[in-house]
Structures are given as structure tokens and as C-alpha cells.
Motif scaffolding. Structure first.
Motif, PDB file in Angstrom:
ATOM      1  N   ILE A  27       0.849  -1.241   0.092  1.00  0.00           N
ATOM      2  CA  ILE A  27       0.025   0.111   0.027  1.00  0.00           C
ATOM      3  C   ILE A  27       0.950   1.419   0.097  1.00  0.00           C
ATOM      4  CG2 ILE A  27      -1.394   1.237   1.523  1.00  0.00           C
ATOM      5  CD1 ILE A  27      -2.722  -1.475   2.199  1.00  0.00           C
ATOM      6  N   ARG A  28       1.920   1.186   0.603  1.00  0.00           N
ATOM      7  CA  ARG A  28       2.701   2.376   0.825  1.00  0.00           C
ATOM      8  C   ARG A  28       3.446   2.484  -0.468  1.00  0.00           C
ATOM      9  NH1 ARG A  28       3.621   0.601   6.186  1.00  0.00           N
ATOM     10  NH2 ARG A  28       5.343  -0.836   5.575  1.00  0.00           N
ATOM     11  N   HIS A  31       1.107   3.914  -3.226  1.00  0.00           N
ATOM     12  CA  HIS A  31       0.844   5.238  -2.891  1.00  0.00           C
ATOM     13  C   HIS A  31       1.921   6.236  -3.401  1.00  0.00           C
ATOM     14  CE1 HIS A  31      -0.719   8.705  -0.953  1.00  0.00           C
ATOM     15  NE2 HIS A  31       0.250   8.862  -0.212  1.00  0.00           N
ATOM     16  N   ASP A  53      -9.615   2.086   7.005  1.00  0.00           N
ATOM     17  CA  ASP A  53      -8.974   2.696   5.809  1.00  0.00           C
ATOM     18  C   ASP A  53      -7.581   2.143   5.350  1.00  0.00           C
ATOM     19  OD1 ASP A  53      -9.313   4.940   3.670  1.00  0.00           O
ATOM     20  OD2 ASP A  53      -6.933   4.989   4.426  1.00  0.00           O
ATOM     21  N   GLY A  55      -4.977   3.244   3.807  1.00  0.00           N
ATOM     22  CA  GLY A  55      -3.966   3.995   4.134  1.00  0.00           C
ATOM     23  C   GLY A  55      -3.823   4.208   5.478  1.00  0.00           C
ATOM     24  N   ASP A  56      -4.776   4.726   6.194  1.00  0.00           N
ATOM     25  CA  ASP A  56      -4.516   4.798   7.656  1.00  0.00           C
ATOM     26  C   ASP A  56      -3.662   3.415   8.393  1.00  0.00           C
ATOM     27  OD1 ASP A  56      -6.023   7.213   7.925  1.00  0.00           O
ATOM     28  OD2 ASP A  56      -7.720   6.446   8.360  1.00  0.00           O
ATOM     29  N   VAL A  60       0.056   6.007   5.639  1.00  0.00           N
ATOM     30  CA  VAL A  60       0.272   6.906   4.744  1.00  0.00           C
ATOM     31  C   VAL A  60      -1.003   7.892   4.710  1.00  0.00           C
ATOM     32  CG1 VAL A  60       1.983   5.693   3.128  1.00  0.00           C
ATOM     33  CG2 VAL A  60      -0.816   5.485   2.905  1.00  0.00           C
ATOM     34  N   ASN A  62      -5.341   8.793   5.338  1.00  0.00           N
ATOM     35  CA  ASN A  62      -6.458   7.986   4.798  1.00  0.00           C
ATOM     36  C   ASN A  62      -6.725   8.137   3.111  1.00  0.00           C
ATOM     37  OD1 ASN A  62      -9.642   8.199   3.616  1.00  0.00           O
ATOM     38  ND2 ASN A  62      -9.708   7.985   5.980  1.00  0.00           N
ATOM     39  N   LEU A  63      -6.872   6.980   2.541  1.00  0.00           N
ATOM     40  CA  LEU A  63      -6.799   6.816   1.070  1.00  0.00           C
ATOM     41  C   LEU A  63      -8.102   6.786   0.577  1.00  0.00           C
ATOM     42  CD1 LEU A  63      -3.649   4.582   0.333  1.00  0.00           C
ATOM     43  CD2 LEU A  63      -3.658   7.193   0.126  1.00  0.00           C
TER      44      LEU A  63
END
Ligand SMILES: NC(=O)C1=CN([C@@H]2O[C@H](COP(=O)(O)OP(=O)(O)OC[C@H]3O[C@@H](n4cnc5c(N)ncnc54)[C@H](OP(=O)(O)O)[C@@H]3O)[C@@H](O)[C@H]2O)C=CC1
Ligand SMILES: O=C(O)C1=N[C@H](C(=O)O)C[C@H](O)C1
Length: 278
Positions: A27-28, A31, A53, A55-56, A60, A62-63
Motif C-alpha cells: 500500500i505504501r 501510494h 481505511d 492508507g491509515d 500513509v 486516509n486514502l
């Protein structure tokens, strides 16, 4: 595909096993990759992370991508899925990804030959890229191992493969050790299955010429260390790779998905993605 035909929109990707060590790293990396965008995040039913979420969770911010257990629905909205989970989960995801005709990048290790057959069947309908190690360094190391094994014959040099990983790893030998073993076996024009020695315990007798031995160590937080030792009379060559950060695997996986976007259905390896098979 000509440059004029290259897709201009970022590739929508989903991550299965989104809360795992590799899932969060993926995910990182997605992003941070301009040509890719996170559009789905999946965990197993019953996971405490469902609804969070992605991203949370990965640190990184909230995505706007909630973690779901509905893989089929998530796959309908993406062009590719990155999968570092378990063998049973990867086989199930391969069927879903084939139905959705999306790129499936599989880093999961420990698959049985039956699992591999099912994944190969799914690859008749969609692009599947599977490798026991997605890093550039290990895939280059495999090329070097093949060359060394070919140059240094079985009568003069014994091949042993040593790996160490963190204490949470559940399969052994590692997928990378097996990948390197396959490279050595190819260099010697032999089948790994008939020549590998996976366990030694008790009175084993002397080493049989032409075998490829494996040893696995587990402990602490080691990301992944691999050494291929070619041991001769009075000399020893060691070819090694040390992974310092899981980002190297995630970068490789995202690169594979982007590469797979313009390919025909089939089963590909990381060596195909990196152009190391030419
Ligand atoms: N090829 C490569 O380059 C690399 C391969 N790997 C391989 O990737 C795999 C995962 O490694 P790692 O990230 O350390 O492991 P983790 O256990 O940290 O992550 C696996 C994740 O998958 C989840 N999961 C399991 N089953 C399902 C399912 N049916 N649906 C959705 N999610 C599921 C797990 O959830 P839960 O914990 O709740 O069960 C967990 O969050 C291993 O096989 C490892 O060897 C790892 C690094 C590099
Ligand atoms: O489980 C891991 O962590 C890793 N698994 C892969 C393997 O089995 O070789 C790749 C890497 O070494 C990390």
C-alpha cells in the motif's frame, strides 16, 4: 504496445492480505508510485481490519479505500491485484482474478504442486505473474547461480543453499531458496525435485554427488538472507543476497503489475518482467 498506445491513466490496483507485513508495504509503495493507484484492499472474512481505511493502516494517511472481505466485488473495480497471502487464498484469488480478467501478481510462497496446477489453469484466462522473490537483486542472483552451477561441475563442486528469515515465517525452504535451487538445477541440466536434499538429521551418510542441499534458519526480524554456496576441494564460492527492507519486494510487485497490463494471458515470472530470460 507502441508508446502512443501506452495507457495514460494510473493502473487501479487492489491488495489482498492488506493488513499483512507485505500488504501494508505494498500500500505504501503503490501510494508512492505515479503510474499506480490503490483502488481496493481485501482481508479475510472475520479480520478485525475490515472497514478500516487501508492508507491509515499502512501509515500513509486516509486514502478513501476501506478494507473489505468481498474480493469479487473489489476485483470488479480494478485492473490488477497484488497477492502476498497464503497458498489456499492465492489459489482462490487466482480463480476470481481470472474471472475478472485482471492482472494477478502472486508473491505467496509455500504452494504445493496442486496449487501450482490451479494457478496455471487460471493463467489461461488472465495475466498471472508469480515469483518466490520479486526483487531485482534475487532475480539477477538466480542468473549468476545458473552460470556458476553450469561452469562448476557436480564432480568438483557441491551446491548448498542457506536461508534465514524472521520468526513469523511459516514455510521452509523459502520460495527464494527454491527459486535459486531451480536456477542451479537448470545450470546443471538436472531436475531439482530428484536432486534436492531438504532435510538432514541423524546418520545421513556421506553427501551424494550432484545433490542440491537446503538449510533454513528462523529468528528475530530478518527480512530475508540467502546464500548459494558452491563448495569444492580447497575453495568455496558464496553468492549471497540480503534483503534489508520489504520495499524491494513491493516495488518489484508493482512493476510486475504495470508490465502485465499490456500482456496476453499467461503465466509469467519476475525474470520475464525484468527481461532476464533473454
Ligand atoms: N515473493 C516475494 O517477493 C515475497 C513473498 N512473501 C510471501 O508472501 C506471503 C505473505 O507474507 P507476509 O506479508 O510476511 O505474511 P503476513 O502473515 O504478514 O500477511 C498475510 C496476510 O494475508 C492475510 N490473509 C490470509 N488469508 C487471507 C484470505 N483468504 N483473504 C484475505 N487475506 C488473507 C492475512 O490475514 P490474517 O493474519 O488475519 O490471517 C495477513 O494479513 C508469504 O507466503 C511470504 O513467504 C513475502 C515477502 C516477499
Ligand atoms: O516470508 C517472507 O518474509 C519472505 N518470503 C519470500 C520467500 O519465501 O523467499 C521472499 C522473501 O525472502 C521474504
Amino acid at each position: 504496445m507502441s508508446p502512443a498506445e501506452q495507457p495514460t491513466t494510473p493502473m487501479k490496483l487492489a491488495v489482498v492480505g492488506a493488513a499483512g507485513r507485505m500488504g501494508q508495504t505494498l500500500i505504501r509503495v503503490i501510494h508512492a508510485t505515479p503510474g499506480a493507484i490503490l483502488a481496493g484492499a481485501i482481508e479475510r472474512p472475520g479480520s478485525p481490519h475490515i472497514g478500516s481505511d487501508a492508507g491509515d493502516l499502512a501509515g500513509v494517511g486516509n486514502l478513501g479505500v476501506s478494507i473489505t472481505d468481498d474480493a469479487a466485488a473489489a476485483f470488479a473495480g480494478v485492473e490488477g491485484v497484488l497477492d502476498f497471502t497464503t497458498p489456499a487464498a492465492s489459489v482462490a484469488f487466482a480463480e476470481l482474478a481470472a474471472q475478472a480478467r485482471i492482472v494477478h501478481v502472486i508473491g505467496t510462497t509455500g504452494c504445493t504442486s496442486e496449487d501450482e496446477v490451479k494457478i496455471a489453469a487460471a493463467a489461461r484466462h488472465a495475466v498471472v505473474i508469480k515469483s518466490g522473490n520479486m526483487s531485482l537483486g534475487v532475480n539477477l542472483l538466480a542468473v549468476l547461480v545458473k552460470q556458476a552451477a553450469r561452469a562448476l561441475g557436480a564432480d568438483d563442486f557441491d551446491i548448498e543453499i542457506l536461508e534465514m528469515h524472521h520468526k513469523h515465517k511459516v514455510d521452509a525452504p523459502s520460495g527464494t531458496a527454491l527459486l535459486l535451487g531451480e536456477a542451479a538445477a537448470e545450470g546443471r541440466d538436472i531436475g531439482l525435485g530428484q536432486h534436492s536434499v531438504l532435510v538432514r538429521d541423524g546418520h545421513t551418510g556421506a553427501r551424494e554427488n550432484g545433490t542440491i542441499g537446503f538449510a533454513a534458519l528462523r529468528g528475530g526480524s530478518v527480512v530475508g538472507d540467502h546464500s548459494v554456496i558452491l563448495a569444492g576441494q580447497g575453495e568455496r564460492i558464496t553468492l549471497s543476497h540480503h534483503a534489508e527492507d520489504r520495499t524491494i519486494f513491493a516495488r518489484g510487485a508493482v512493476k510486475a503489475a504495470l508490465w502485465g497490463r499490456s500482456r496476453k494471458p499467461g503465466l509469467y515470472s519476475m525474470a520475464d518482467v525484468l527481461g532476464l530470460n533473454q
